[in-house]
Design a protein around this motif. Structure first.
Motif, PDB file in Angstrom:
ATOM      1  N   ARG A  24      37.781  38.131  31.661  1.00 51.23           N
ATOM      2  CA  ARG A  24      36.911  37.456  32.628  1.00 51.23           C
ATOM      3  C   ARG A  24      37.463  37.580  34.039  1.00 51.23           C
ATOM      4  O   ARG A  24      36.709  37.517  35.007  1.00 51.23           O
ATOM      5  CB  ARG A  24      36.761  35.983  32.271  1.00 51.23           C
ATOM      6  CG  ARG A  24      35.857  35.741  31.081  1.00 51.23           C
ATOM      7  CD  ARG A  24      35.587  34.283  30.934  1.00 51.23           C
ATOM      8  NE  ARG A  24      36.857  33.552  30.893  1.00 51.23           N
ATOM      9  CZ  ARG A  24      37.106  32.541  30.113  1.00 51.23           C
ATOM     10  NH1 ARG A  24      36.189  32.095  29.299  1.00 51.23           N
ATOM     11  NH2 ARG A  24      38.282  31.939  30.124  1.00 51.23           N
ATOM     12  N   GLU A  26      38.610  40.152  35.512  1.00 50.32           N
ATOM     13  CA  GLU A  26      38.113  41.373  36.148  1.00 50.32           C
ATOM     14  C   GLU A  26      36.721  41.174  36.754  1.00 50.32           C
ATOM     15  O   GLU A  26      36.388  41.806  37.743  1.00 50.32           O
ATOM     16  CB  GLU A  26      38.065  42.525  35.126  1.00 50.32           C
ATOM     17  CG  GLU A  26      39.412  42.943  34.590  1.00 50.32           C
ATOM     18  CD  GLU A  26      40.246  43.719  35.580  1.00 50.32           C
ATOM     19  OE1 GLU A  26      39.685  44.283  36.537  1.00 50.32           O
ATOM     20  OE2 GLU A  26      41.470  43.750  35.408  1.00 50.32           O
ATOM     21  N   THR A  27      35.922  40.298  36.157  1.00 47.68           N
ATOM     22  CA  THR A  27      34.542  40.111  36.631  1.00 47.68           C
ATOM     23  C   THR A  27      34.370  38.858  37.478  1.00 47.68           C
ATOM     24  O   THR A  27      33.272  38.590  37.944  1.00 47.68           O
ATOM     25  CB  THR A  27      33.583  40.039  35.429  1.00 47.68           C
ATOM     26  OG1 THR A  27      33.959  38.942  34.595  1.00 47.68           O
ATOM     27  CG2 THR A  27      33.597  41.337  34.640  1.00 47.68           C
ATOM     28  N   ALA A  28      35.436  38.095  37.689  1.00 41.85           N
ATOM     29  CA  ALA A  28      35.330  36.840  38.444  1.00 41.85           C
ATOM     30  C   ALA A  28      35.120  37.126  39.930  1.00 41.85           C
ATOM     31  O   ALA A  28      35.568  38.148  40.449  1.00 41.85           O
ATOM     32  CB  ALA A  28      36.587  35.993  38.239  1.00 41.85           C
ATOM     33  N   ASP A  29      34.441  36.203  40.614  1.00 42.30           N
ATOM     34  CA  ASP A  29      34.237  36.361  42.054  1.00 42.30           C
ATOM     35  C   ASP A  29      35.518  35.982  42.797  1.00 42.30           C
ATOM     36  O   ASP A  29      36.453  35.435  42.222  1.00 42.30           O
ATOM     37  CB  ASP A  29      33.050  35.524  42.535  1.00 42.30           C
ATOM     38  CG  ASP A  29      33.223  34.039  42.251  1.00 42.30           C
ATOM     39  OD1 ASP A  29      34.109  33.689  41.457  1.00 42.30           O
ATOM     40  OD2 ASP A  29      32.463  33.242  42.828  1.00 42.30           O
ATOM     41  N   ARG A  94      44.864  43.410  43.127  1.00 43.07           N
ATOM     42  CA  ARG A  94      44.000  42.555  43.948  1.00 43.07           C
ATOM     43  C   ARG A  94      44.561  42.424  45.358  1.00 43.07           C
ATOM     44  O   ARG A  94      43.836  42.557  46.343  1.00 43.07           O
ATOM     45  CB  ARG A  94      43.850  41.175  43.314  1.00 43.07           C
ATOM     46  CG  ARG A  94      42.914  40.249  44.087  1.00 43.07           C
ATOM     47  CD  ARG A  94      42.730  38.918  43.383  1.00 43.07           C
ATOM     48  NE  ARG A  94      43.950  38.183  43.160  1.00 43.07           N
ATOM     49  CZ  ARG A  94      44.514  37.373  44.059  1.00 43.07           C
ATOM     50  NH1 ARG A  94      43.975  37.210  45.238  1.00 43.07           N
ATOM     51  NH2 ARG A  94      45.628  36.734  43.768  1.00 43.07           N
TER      52      ARG A  94
END
Length: 168
Positions: A24, A26-29, A94
């Motif tokens: 999750r 990887e897809t989190a804002d 990131r």
């Protein structure tokens, strides 16, 4: 001695939960990424402390079960260390991505125009009292100098080629 399920105490389940949170992540804002990272890190720290206790408990198992218990604890340690490394890699990527975005925005906010620089030079020259005719002569000379430089570079390359051909 406590049974195996009590010794492991849900740690394999927690490892699986962390793996799903990593997916999750990887897809989190952007706003929730930091929160999810902190939750994952807290879970990893909690598992590490449990594994230390499990190591002590596994050494207290009966000799015939001790090897198997140690093996399971070592496997869990390996899995958690792998998750820790994956989290660090994600954080590194990131941070690198955020730094690239900042640098990109900084570069886009700058103006790189040679025409603007040339116009400033002309304005300064006009302030110094140089006439437009003198300015045109200077521009023409700069244009001619560029051709002399290119011609000189080509001539140098030809001479170097001929010297190499002659000496070999």
């Amino acid at each position: 001695m406590p049974p195996k399920c009590l010794i492991l105490g849900g740690t394999p389940r927690q490892v699986h939960e962390i793996q799903s949170r990593m997916g999750r992540l990887e897809t989190a804002d952007k706003q929730s990424v930091q929160i999810v990272e902190n939750e994952i890190q807290a879970s990893i720290d909690q598992i590490f402390s449990r594994l230390e206790r499990l190591e002590i408990l596994s050494s207290k198992e009966p000799p015939n079960k001790r090897q198997n218990a140690k093996l399971r604890v070592d496997q869990l340690k390996y899995d958690v260390q792998h998750l820790q490394t994956a989290l660090r890699n994600f954080q590194h990527r990131r941070h690198a991505r955020e730094q690239q975005e900042r640098q990109r925005e900084e570069l886009l906010s700058r103006t790189f125009t040679t025409n603007g620089t040339q116009k400033k030079i002309l304005d300064i020259a006009n302030m110094l009292g140089l006439s437009n005719t003198v300015m045109r002569l200077i521009e023409k000379r700069a244009f001619q100098d560029k051709y002399f430089m290119i011609g000189g570079m080509l001539l140098t390359c030809v001479v170097m080629f001929l010297v190499v051909q002659y000496l070999t």
